[in-house]
Design a protein around this motif. Structure first.
Motif, mmCIF file in Angstrom:
data_model
loop_
_atom_site.group_PDB
_atom_site.id
_atom_site.type_symbol
_atom_site.label_atom_id
_atom_site.label_comp_id
_atom_site.label_asym_id
_atom_site.label_seq_id
_atom_site.Cartn_x
_atom_site.Cartn_y
_atom_site.Cartn_z
ATOM 1 N N THR A 66 -1.655 -1.025 -5.559
ATOM 2 C CA THR A 66 -1.692 -0.340 -6.845
ATOM 3 C C THR A 66 -1.571 -1.350 -7.980
ATOM 4 O O THR A 66 -1.075 -2.472 -7.792
ATOM 5 N N ASP A 67 -2.019 -0.939 -9.161
ATOM 6 C CA ASP A 67 -1.878 -1.803 -10.331
ATOM 7 C C ASP A 67 -0.412 -2.091 -10.615
ATOM 8 O O ASP A 67 -0.063 -3.193 -11.026
ATOM 9 N N ASP A 106 -1.434 -1.553 0.557
ATOM 10 C CA ASP A 106 -0.592 -0.423 0.183
ATOM 11 C C ASP A 106 -1.236 0.881 0.630
ATOM 12 O O ASP A 106 -2.445 1.061 0.475
ATOM 13 N N GLU A 108 -1.181 3.544 -0.765
ATOM 14 C CA GLU A 108 -1.719 4.255 -1.928
ATOM 15 C C GLU A 108 -3.118 3.774 -2.310
ATOM 16 O O GLU A 108 -3.789 4.412 -3.106
ATOM 17 N N HIS A 109 -3.554 2.648 -1.748
ATOM 18 C CA HIS A 109 -4.906 2.171 -2.039
ATOM 19 C C HIS A 109 -5.892 3.162 -1.425
ATOM 20 O O HIS A 109 -5.731 3.556 -0.265
#
Length: 185
Positions: A66-67, A106, A108-109
Motif C-alpha cells: 500500500t502507499d 502486502d 492489501e495489494h
C-alpha cells in the motif's frame, strides 16, 4: 532470557520509529510496526556476499504494498543496515523482482496472490508477507496480526535455507518456527 531478547527487539523497533519521524505522521500503528520489522529484517538476515554489488553496497527492499507502508518505509531510505544502504524499491508488478534482496507483498495489494505465484523459489530473496498461510507455502516470513492488533512472526526455516539465507536468532527467538512446505488447501 527470551523475555530480555524480546524487550530488546521491541525497544529497537520503538527507537527506530521515533528517530525516523514516522510517529509524527498519521499512519496506522500496524503499518508503522510492519515497516520497522521490514527495516530490521534487512539488518538481521545474512545474504550470500556475491548477491551484492561491491561498488554500490545497497540492500534493495522491494514492496508490492500500500502507499501507506511505502510512505513510511521511505523514512529509512539511505540508512545503513550493516554494510549496506537501505534502498526502497516500490514495484508496480512482480515482473522486476530479480534485483530485490527482500520482497514484501502486502495482502492489501490488489494482485498479491497472483504475484506470489510468480516469485516462489527464488534464491537470495527473503520473501515476506502478511498473506495468511504465506509461510506454510512459499514464504520465508509471515507477519500476522491478532484481533487486538499485536503483530507476530512466523518463520519457515526450510524456505529460508532453500533461499540461501541465514536468519538471526534475534528474529527466531520471537517467532513461531515452521519446517514445512505443505500448503493448506
Amino acid at each position: 532470557m527470551r523475555w530480555k531478547a524480546g524487550k530488546q527487539i521491541l525497544l529497537t523497533i520503538t527507537l527506530l520509529l521515533l528517530v525516523s519521524g514516522v510517529s509524527a505522521q498519521h499512519f496506522s500503528t500496524e503499518a508503522k510496526l510492519k515497516s520497522a520489522f521490514i527495516f530490521n529484517f534487512s539488518r538481521l538476515i545474512d545474504w550470500p556476499e556475491w548477491l551484492f554489488d561491491k561498488e554500490k553496497p545497497v540492500i534493495n527492499i522491494c514492496t508490492l504494498a500500500t502507499d501507506e507502508l511505502n510512505n513510511i518505509l521511505k523514512n529509512y531510505q539511505g540508512r545503513h543496515s550493516n554494510d549496506y544502504a537501505f534502498n526502497l524499491v516500490p514495484l508496480k508488478s512482480a515482473d522486476n523482482y530479480q534485483h530485490c534482496h527482500l520482497l514484501y507483498v502486502d495482502k492489501e495489494h490488489p494482485d498479491a496472490n497472483q504475484y506470489i505465484k510468480k516469485i516462489t523459489n527464488t534464491f537470495g530473496i527473503l520473501l515476506v508477507s502478511n498473506i495468511p498461510n504465506f509461510s506454510q507455502c512459499q514464504g520465508d516470513i509471515e507477519i500476522t496480526a491478532s484481533e487486538n492488533g499485536k503483530l507476530s512472526l512466523i518463520v519457515n526455516q526450510l524456505n529460508t535455507r532453500k533461499s540461501g539465507l541465514k536468519i538471526s536468532s534475534r528474529i527466531l527467538i520471537r517467532s513461531k518456527i515452521l519446517q514445512t512446505t505443505e500448503c493448506p488447501e
